[in-house]
Motif scaffolding. Structure first.
Motif, mmCIF file in Angstrom:
data_model
loop_
_atom_site.group_PDB
_atom_site.id
_atom_site.type_symbol
_atom_site.label_atom_id
_atom_site.label_comp_id
_atom_site.label_asym_id
_atom_site.label_seq_id
_atom_site.Cartn_x
_atom_site.Cartn_y
_atom_site.Cartn_z
ATOM 1 N N PRO A 21 -14.896 -38.971 -21.058
ATOM 2 C CA PRO A 21 -16.124 -38.177 -21.160
ATOM 3 C C PRO A 21 -16.086 -37.187 -22.317
ATOM 4 O O PRO A 21 -17.119 -36.907 -22.923
ATOM 5 C CB PRO A 21 -16.186 -37.431 -19.822
ATOM 6 N N ILE A 22 -14.883 -36.680 -22.643
ATOM 7 C CA ILE A 22 -14.810 -35.683 -23.715
ATOM 8 C C ILE A 22 -15.240 -36.299 -25.054
ATOM 9 O O ILE A 22 -15.851 -35.631 -25.891
ATOM 10 C CB ILE A 22 -13.407 -35.051 -23.798
ATOM 11 N N ALA A 25 -18.964 -36.477 -24.897
ATOM 12 C CA ALA A 25 -19.509 -35.123 -25.065
ATOM 13 C C ALA A 25 -19.478 -34.725 -26.544
ATOM 14 O O ALA A 25 -20.443 -34.148 -27.064
ATOM 15 C CB ALA A 25 -18.696 -34.133 -24.234
ATOM 16 N N SER A 67 -26.709 -35.893 -23.812
ATOM 17 C CA SER A 67 -25.636 -36.086 -22.814
ATOM 18 C C SER A 67 -26.200 -36.749 -21.558
ATOM 19 O O SER A 67 -25.550 -37.611 -20.950
ATOM 20 C CB SER A 67 -25.006 -34.746 -22.430
ATOM 21 N N LEU A 72 -23.492 -38.619 -18.968
ATOM 22 C CA LEU A 72 -22.353 -37.765 -18.622
ATOM 23 C C LEU A 72 -22.601 -37.178 -17.245
ATOM 24 O O LEU A 72 -23.745 -36.909 -16.884
ATOM 25 C CB LEU A 72 -22.222 -36.635 -19.648
ATOM 26 N N TRP A 75 -22.147 -31.963 -14.217
ATOM 27 C CA TRP A 75 -21.497 -30.703 -14.553
ATOM 28 C C TRP A 75 -21.155 -30.595 -16.036
ATOM 29 O O TRP A 75 -20.955 -29.505 -16.568
ATOM 30 C CB TRP A 75 -20.272 -30.448 -13.671
ATOM 31 N N TRP A 76 -21.141 -31.735 -16.737
ATOM 32 C CA TRP A 76 -20.921 -31.694 -18.189
ATOM 33 C C TRP A 76 -22.136 -31.108 -18.917
ATOM 34 O O TRP A 76 -22.019 -30.600 -20.026
ATOM 35 C CB TRP A 76 -20.665 -33.107 -18.729
ATOM 36 N N ILE A 79 -21.736 -27.511 -19.609
ATOM 37 C CA ILE A 79 -20.769 -27.304 -20.706
ATOM 38 C C ILE A 79 -21.446 -27.589 -22.044
ATOM 39 O O ILE A 79 -21.310 -26.827 -23.010
ATOM 40 C CB ILE A 79 -19.538 -28.224 -20.531
ATOM 41 N N GLN A 80 -22.202 -28.680 -22.086
ATOM 42 C CA GLN A 80 -22.880 -29.066 -23.322
ATOM 43 C C GLN A 80 -23.890 -28.006 -23.760
ATOM 44 O O GLN A 80 -24.025 -27.717 -24.941
ATOM 45 C CB GLN A 80 -23.581 -30.421 -23.134
ATOM 46 N N TYR A 115 -7.660 -35.131 -21.040
ATOM 47 C CA TYR A 115 -8.871 -35.725 -21.620
ATOM 48 C C TYR A 115 -8.947 -37.223 -21.358
ATOM 49 O O TYR A 115 -10.023 -37.821 -21.394
ATOM 50 C CB TYR A 115 -8.976 -35.404 -23.120
ATOM 51 N N GLN A 118 -8.280 -37.449 -16.820
ATOM 52 C CA GLN A 118 -9.314 -36.753 -16.054
ATOM 53 C C GLN A 118 -8.748 -36.158 -14.770
ATOM 54 O O GLN A 118 -9.416 -36.124 -13.733
ATOM 55 C CB GLN A 118 -10.491 -37.677 -15.774
#
Ligand SMILES: C[S@@+](CC[C@H](N)C(=O)[O-])C[C@H]1O[C@@H](n2cnc3c(N)ncnc32)[C@H](O)[C@@H]1O
Length: 265
Positions: A21-22, A25, A67, A72, A75-76, A79-80, A115, A118
């Motif tokens: 996912p990173i 992102a 995203s 994603l 919860w990402w 962050i984004q 990363y 996970q």
């Protein structure tokens, strides 16, 4: 680099083929910056300019939208949304570059391959350790493994309360590994190894404990079934194996009513 260290580094493998996912992102942020830059350039002939605040809001919205489109987890998205504004905020603090390097190094040493795996570092509490200890088979000479042993708290505790048995922790991240190692240094029935638990042979243990994340559970269960001996015990804290009924479940007396799951192989 010590020999043992380099061997483990080379051997590090993760059984998940998905793009982490990173990486997705990061791609979303690059695309969002690209969209904002193109928009800013397109508005130039009309002598229209964004204020910094407007540019940040626009970038955040674009990053969230992209995203979401790239699927994603929810919860990402938070962050984004906060990523570039937070970068600007830190930039305004005008910290010396060494601080960034130090912060980065610390994060690498603590989180290492999170990363891709996970499975970040978060720690189980004494109540969980007691729950595990209360449900260990009573016979002496047990061999126990904590897969991803973090700071070694569980191994240290069990080695103290069950001196008749042997407790191992396997940890991939360097700083938690060293902390666990130091913690158990003077316990003859405890050992913390640095490495990737996917490479360890679970047939060596009577009890295997995991506190990881939902993602590896199906693959870990397959490994446990393949390698663990009949009659041995597989324990997971918080994360069940999807579609496999546990032999027993114990609820912790905490706010989240978290659970310890037990499977008899
Ligand atoms: C949620 S923490 C649990 C820590 C500890 N077991 C406890 O109960 O406090 C998970 C740990 O597993 C480690 N980890 C994740 N994948 C790993 C792997 N493939 N091999 C070894 N350790 C791993 C992480 O670095 C992290 O420290």
């Amino acid at each position: 680099m010590p020999r043992q260290l380099s061997l483990h580094l080379n051997a590090m493998t993760v059984p998940f083929k998905r793009v982490p996912p990173i990486a997705v992102a990061g791609l979303a942020q690059v695309l969002a910056l690209l969209v904002c830059s193109v928009l800013a350039l397109a508005l130039l002939p009309w002598d229209m300019r964004f204020s910094i605040g407007a540019a940040l809001v626009l970038e955040s919205l674009c990053a969230v939208a992209i995203s979401y489109f790239l699927r994603l987890p929810s919860w990402w998205l938070l962050i984004q949304a906060l990523f570039v504004p937070a970068l600007c905020l830190v930039w305004m603090l005008a910290l010396a570059p060494e601080w960034y390097l130090a912060g980065f190094m610390l994060l690498v040493l603590v989180y290492w391959s999170t990363y891709t795996t996970q499975v970040p570092l978060y720690l189980s509490r004494r109540q969980v350790w007691q729950g595990v200890s209360d449900h260990l088979p009573p016979q002496p000479g047990l061999r126990f493994a904590d897969l991803g042993s973090g700071l070694g708290g569980l191994v240290h505790y069990l080695a103290r309360v069950r001196r008749d048995s042997h407790f191992s922790g396997i940890e991939a991240a360097p700083l938690p590994y060293w902390i666990g190692k130091l913690r158990t240094l003077f316990q003859a029935n405890a050992v913390i190894q640095w490495g990737d638990f996917w490479r360890s042979d679970l047939s060596a243990y009577d009890v295997v404990f995991a506190y990881l994340s939902p993602l590896p559970m199906p693959t870990l269960w397959e490994k446990a079934q393949r390698e663990m001996r009949p009659g041995s015990l597989f324990i997971s804290y918080r994360f069940a194996v999807p579609g496999v009924a546990p032999t027993a479940v114990i609820e912790m007396r905490d706010m989240g009513r978290t659970q310890l799951y037990f499977w008899r192989l």
